[in-house]
Design an enzyme around this catalytic site. Structure first.
Site, short mmCIF file in Angstrom:
data_model
loop_
_atom_site.label_atom_id
_atom_site.label_comp_id
_atom_site.label_asym_id
_atom_site.label_seq_id
_atom_site.Cartn_x
_atom_site.Cartn_y
_atom_site.Cartn_z
N PHE A 237 0.85 -1.19 0.00
CA PHE A 237 0.00 0.00 0.00
C PHE A 237 0.89 1.25 0.00
O PHE A 237 1.59 1.51 0.97
CB PHE A 237 -0.90 -0.03 1.24
CG PHE A 237 -1.54 -1.37 1.49
CD1 PHE A 237 -1.38 -2.02 2.71
CD2 PHE A 237 -2.26 -2.02 0.49
CE1 PHE A 237 -1.97 -3.27 2.94
CE2 PHE A 237 -2.84 -3.28 0.72
CZ PHE A 237 -2.69 -3.89 1.94
N ASP A 239 2.04 4.22 0.79
CA ASP A 239 1.82 5.28 1.78
C ASP A 239 3.08 6.12 1.91
O ASP A 239 3.93 6.12 1.02
CB ASP A 239 1.48 4.62 3.12
CG ASP A 239 2.72 3.96 3.72
OD1 ASP A 239 2.94 4.11 4.92
OD2 ASP A 239 3.47 3.33 2.95
N ASP A 306 4.05 -5.91 3.74
CA ASP A 306 3.72 -4.47 3.87
C ASP A 306 3.42 -4.13 5.32
O ASP A 306 3.98 -3.18 5.89
CB ASP A 306 2.49 -4.15 3.00
CG ASP A 306 1.98 -2.75 3.30
OD1 ASP A 306 1.25 -2.57 4.28
OD2 ASP A 306 2.36 -1.83 2.56
N1 LIG Z 1 1.67 0.63 3.77
C1 LIG Z 1 0.84 0.75 4.81
N2 LIG Z 1 0.38 1.97 5.15
C2 LIG Z 1 -0.47 2.04 6.21
C3 LIG Z 1 -0.86 0.95 6.97
C4 LIG Z 1 -1.74 1.44 7.97
C5 LIG Z 1 -2.44 0.68 9.05
N3 LIG Z 1 -2.57 -0.73 8.75
C6 LIG Z 1 -2.80 -1.59 9.86
C7 LIG Z 1 -4.20 -1.97 9.89
C8 LIG Z 1 -4.36 -3.32 9.82
C9 LIG Z 1 -3.10 -3.98 9.86
O1 LIG Z 1 -3.01 -4.63 11.08
C10 LIG Z 1 -2.06 -2.90 9.76
O2 LIG Z 1 -1.17 -2.95 10.81
C11 LIG Z 1 -1.84 2.81 7.79
N4 LIG Z 1 -1.06 3.12 6.73
C12 LIG Z 1 -0.73 4.44 6.18
O3 LIG Z 1 0.48 4.84 6.79
C13 LIG Z 1 0.63 6.25 6.65
C14 LIG Z 1 1.19 6.78 7.91
O4 LIG Z 1 0.28 6.60 8.93
P1 LIG Z 1 0.77 7.10 10.39
O5 LIG Z 1 2.13 6.43 10.60
O6 LIG Z 1 -0.26 6.63 11.35
O7 LIG Z 1 0.92 8.61 10.29
C15 LIG Z 1 -0.74 6.77 6.24
O8 LIG Z 1 -0.69 7.00 4.84
C16 LIG Z 1 -1.66 5.57 6.50
O9 LIG Z 1 -2.74 5.54 5.59
C17 LIG Z 1 -0.35 -0.33 6.60
O10 LIG Z 1 -0.62 -1.38 7.19
N5 LIG Z 1 0.50 -0.37 5.51
#
Ligand SMILES: Nc1nc2c(c(CN[C@H]3C=C[C@H](O)[C@@H]3O)cn2[C@@H]2O[C@H](COP(=O)(O)O)[C@@H](O)[C@H]2O)c(=O)[nH]1
Length: 331
Positions: A237, A239, A306
């Site tokens: 994803f 991000d 990821d």
């Molecule tokens: N690549 C990726 N990006 C992810 C996630 C998640 C949450 N996933 C969890 C939910 C179910 C699973 O158990 C995962 O652990 C959020 N983001 C993105 O990160 C960015 C930073 O956010 P922050 O650090 O809070 O500011 C924001 O663009 C956010 O949209 C992920 O998993 N992968």
């Protein structure tokens, strides 16, 4: 058309033409070794490393009974799952927890008609005690979701998931077709580039929330809601946290011009070459990292890799070099 194939092919083209971001093969190899030693050596998958119930952050009360509320919760969560960085100290988990509390307090709060008419104070309350940026934009994303669910799926996100017939790819197609807010793409040197971050993380989150169910396409006896026989098609994803992890590991190398902008906390414009090259190269780098781990014998899915990289970034964010700052509605 498989939207995840569009993501892989279009980001591969960007990575091959990128001027500000390079993928370093040696960095991939050494990070694969490091992940194997630290995280994957003792167990072949990472299920207990990154679980939906980590930190009591998410709602999943009716998932075991295949209920509709967990599904509705994940759709609202990932309609809003973008751009936390402008508000100091605000993180994804504040949104996830805020939505969970709202739903526990009022089980009808995410009914389609409530979403379709949601107002700014209500959306703001879901991020309390923080005030998110782009509040009007976030209201629009929630209203769009409510209106689409009411119009096409009898108000329930779980009806949309049912219509995908246990296919993650079909689910992505259905969400993209009905909700413009998820259509995360750009144009790079005249070619369309597909990143599709929130629509893919929506599918990954549904799969995680309902317990990572395994179904076989041709065996109806295995069919259960939010189980997807083609979940392996998903890419990482795109991000802003994962590239932040990959850079100090030597996996991504940035031009001095880009480094200087990030170091100065300057915004990188949405749709700029720099922004698209970071996101596209991150997807490609994680694909290569995943391939290196598979060659080493690890049965790990790209989305599990990821989640692992994201969690590493969350845990180390104070000590990592700065991430890029783009005001986006997609990530
Ligand atoms: N690549 C990726 N990006 C992810 C996630 C998640 C949450 N996933 C969890 C939910 C179910 C699973 O158990 C995962 O652990 C959020 N983001 C993105 O990160 C960015 C930073 O956010 P922050 O650090 O809070 O500011 C924001 O663009 C956010 O949209 C992920 O998993 N992968």
């Amino acid at each position: 058309m498989d939207p995840t194939t569009y993501v892989r092919e279009s980001t591969k083209r960007v990575a091959s033409q990128a001027e500000h971001v390079k993928i370093n093969a040696q960095g991939i190899a050494s990070l694969a070794d490091k992940l194997e030693q630290v995280y994957l050596g003792q167990k072949d998958t990472i299920h207990d490393q990154i679980a939906w119930d980590f930190g009591d952050v998410h709602y999943f009360d009716d998932a075991k009974e295949n209920g509709p509320l967990t599904c509705q919760y994940v759709f609202v969560l990932d309609a809003l799952n973008f751009c936390f960085w402008p508000t100091p100290d605000m993180e994804y988990e504040h949104l996830a927890r805020g939505l969970k509390h709202a739903l526990k307090a009022d089980p009808s709060v995410f009914n389609a008609d409530r979403l379709a008419n949601v107002d700014e104070p209500t959306v703001a309350s879901w991020f309390a005690p923080f005030t998110p940026p782009q509040l009007d934009e976030r209201v629009r994303k929630v209203q769009e979701l409510g209106r689409g669910l009411a119009r096409f799926f009898d108000g329930q996100a779980i009806n949309l998931v049912r219509q995908a017939n246990y296919s993650a790819v079909e689910l992505i197609r259905l969400v993209l077709a009905h909700f413009p807010g998820f259509q995360d793409h750009a144009v790079y040197k005249g070619n369309q580039v597909f990143l599709y971050k929130r629509v893919q993380i929506l599918v990954g989150d549904l799969w995680a929330a309902y317990g990572r169910r395994v179904v076989q396409k041709d065996d109806p006896s295995t069919h259960v809601i939010c189980g997807f026989y083609d979940i392996d098609h998903l890419t990482m994803f795109a991000d802003y946290r994962v590239p932040q992890v990959l850079r100090p590991e030597g996996v991504l190398e940035y031009s001095s011009e880009l480094e200087a902008l990030i170091q100065a906390k300057e915004q990188i414009p949405f749709g700029s070459h720099m922004e698209i090259e970071i996101r596209a190269s991150t997807i490609q780098a994680v694909e290569q990292l995943h391939a290196a781990l598979v060659v080493k014998g690890h049965k790990i899915k790209v989305i599990e890799l990821d989640w692992l990289l994201w969690q590493i970034g969350e845990n180390a964010k104070e000590s990592l070099p700065f991430h890029h700052r783009t005001l986006s509605v997609f990530y």
